[in-house]
Design an enzyme around this catalytic site. Structure first.
Site, PDB file in Angstrom:
ATOM      1  N   GLY A 148       0.844  -1.182   0.000  1.00 25.87           N
ATOM      2  CA  GLY A 148       0.000   0.000   0.000  1.00 25.87           C
ATOM      3  C   GLY A 148       0.881   1.235   0.000  1.00 25.87           C
ATOM      4  O   GLY A 148       1.977   1.239   0.582  1.00 25.87           O
ATOM      5  N   CYS A 149       0.435   2.294  -0.655  1.00 18.75           N
ATOM      6  CA  CYS A 149       1.273   3.494  -0.738  1.00 18.75           C
ATOM      7  C   CYS A 149       1.480   4.132   0.638  1.00 18.75           C
ATOM      8  O   CYS A 149       2.581   4.588   0.958  1.00 18.75           O
ATOM      9  CB  CYS A 149       0.670   4.496  -1.724  1.00 18.75           C
ATOM     10  SG  CYS A 149      -1.077   4.898  -1.453  1.00 18.75           S
ATOM     11  N   ASN A 150       0.436   4.149   1.467  1.00 18.45           N
ATOM     12  CA  ASN A 150       0.597   4.681   2.822  1.00 18.45           C
ATOM     13  C   ASN A 150       1.523   3.791   3.649  1.00 18.45           C
ATOM     14  O   ASN A 150       2.365   4.280   4.409  1.00 18.45           O
ATOM     15  CB  ASN A 150      -0.763   4.778   3.516  1.00 18.45           C
ATOM     16  CG  ASN A 150      -1.707   5.740   2.839  1.00 18.45           C
ATOM     17  OD1 ASN A 150      -1.290   6.727   2.249  1.00 18.45           O
ATOM     18  ND2 ASN A 150      -3.000   5.465   2.913  1.00 18.45           N
ATOM     19  N   ALA A 151       1.338   2.481   3.476  1.00 23.10           N
ATOM     20  CA  ALA A 151       2.151   1.537   4.239  1.00 23.10           C
ATOM     21  C   ALA A 151       3.628   1.654   3.872  1.00 23.10           C
ATOM     22  O   ALA A 151       4.503   1.580   4.738  1.00 23.10           O
ATOM     23  CB  ALA A 151       1.651   0.115   4.003  1.00 23.10           C
ATOM     24  N   THR A 153       5.166   4.353   2.789  1.00 22.78           N
ATOM     25  CA  THR A 153       5.682   5.615   3.324  1.00 22.78           C
ATOM     26  C   THR A 153       6.068   5.470   4.788  1.00 22.78           C
ATOM     27  O   THR A 153       7.162   5.869   5.211  1.00 22.78           O
ATOM     28  CB  THR A 153       4.634   6.732   3.167  1.00 22.78           C
ATOM     29  OG1 THR A 153       4.142   6.738   1.824  1.00 22.78           O
ATOM     30  CG2 THR A 153       5.231   8.088   3.487  1.00 22.78           C
TER      31      THR A 153
END
Length: 342
Positions: A148-151, A153
């Site tokens: 996931g992109c948030n994960a 980051t």
């Protein structure tokens, strides 16, 4: 020899980003592009910014001859990829950009995504696609699950600190701002310009965001015991970019030194001088992630920052980085473009 590539889900944002990146790749050619509702259309009509490229028309997945394909990028919606990938010819190399194979535990998947997994036997085969930490496993993988992109980051900022025991594992707060493209291209009322512009709002507060499943899995594995971070995402009126502001208990100097050492040889993760703050505008359209550390005014506390482009380093760029490894190509191939500024 140029490798033949198929992109499933070419009419979405991550599919279009893959096309943009692959357009100048020295060793990959796009041989097939699929879509559902837009099958039969040229990419130029779906994404006019790509009209200068000589691309195959969008087709249904059933129309693709996978015997001619060296690697498949699966940029389909969550819960769709698992069925499609399970039906591909055995041995097909796949980089999945959805959430379908990120969680190794079928029970964890059911908890966070509200349904049983339809291809649970493939979960144990999938390699988690955070390239800098799973590089060797990715080289030999058949199926790689993009993060996931948030994960991604949050993990770039925190994994080295957890590995070295530099922070209090029960005192981690992630405040994250994300651009609207992370929500996909589907029409939704809350994503209309009039609903989103000129404001910023929190969502999935209180521990309900699905990327928490990845944080739980990865951080707990590193620590050897359960780790549950506090995480609140916010939607900002920007097309691209993620900025995470992370509050931890630990020595700022030791934290900065650990990050600088971890990423010293990494081509895409850049640790800024201590006290310098990263910005999404400095990574836009690129496969770079910028990290920064600032000492809090209270002794023994630090603020760690991470910025990346959710569509590139957080998704399609990461996918290409992994595909390069899977095909035995230079990891940076097709990915060394500078960020777009201003």
């Amino acid at each position: 020899m140029s490798h033949k590539i198929a992109i499933l889900g070419g009419s979405g944002y991550t599919g279009a980003e893959l096309v943009r990146l692959l357009a100048t790749h020295p060793d990959m050619d796009i041989a097939a592009l699929s879509a559902d509702r837009k099958a039969g259309q040229p990419m130029a009509s779906v994404f006019p910014h790509l009209r200068h490229l000589d691309l195959p028309d969008l087709v249904t997945i059933d129309e693709i001859d996978f015997a001619e394909i060296d690697l498949v990028f699966c940029a389909l919606p969550h819960a769709t990829s698992q069925v499609v990938i399970a039906a591909l010819p055995p041995g097909t190399k796949v980089v999945d950009l959805s959430a379908d194979f990120r969680l190794r535990d079928p029970d964890a998947y059911a908890k966070w995504y509200g349904k049983a997994h339809d291809a649970a036997t493939l979960q144990s085969e999938a390699v988690y696609g955070l390239t800098e930490f799973y590089r060797e496993a990715i080289r030999d993988a058949r199926l790689v699950a993009g993060t996931g992109c948030n994960a991604a980051t949050g993990q770039y900022a925190l994994r080295p600190l957890i590995e070295r025991g530099l922070i209090d594992l029960d005192d981690i707060v992630i405040d994250l701002k994300a651009g609207v493209s992370g929500a996909g291209r589907a029409l939704r009322e809350n994503l209309l310009h009039a609903e989103l512009s000129e404001g910023t709002h929190a969502y999935a507060a209180g521990g309900t965001h699905r990327h928490l499943g990845e944080f739980d899995q990865e951080f707990s594995q590193i620590a050897g015991r359960p780790v549950e971070v506090q995480f609140t995402p916010h939607l900002t009126p920007a097309n691209r970019g993620i900025l995470a502001t992370i509050y931890v208990s630990g020595d700022p100097d030791a934290i900065h030194a650990a990050l600088a050492e971890t990423y010293a040889a990494e081509p895409f993760v850049i640790v800024l001088p201590q006290g310098e703050l990263p910005s999404t505008r400095h990574v836009r359209g690129s496969n770079f992630a910028h990290l920064g550390v600032v000492a809090d005014r209270r002794p023994g506390r630090a603020i760690v920052f991470a910025a990346l482009d959710n569509l590139t380093k957080g998704s399609s760029g990461q996918a290409l980085q992994n595909a390069n490894l899977m095909l035995g190509l230079p990891e940076t191939a097709g990915l060394m473009m500078a960020p777009v500024f201003p």
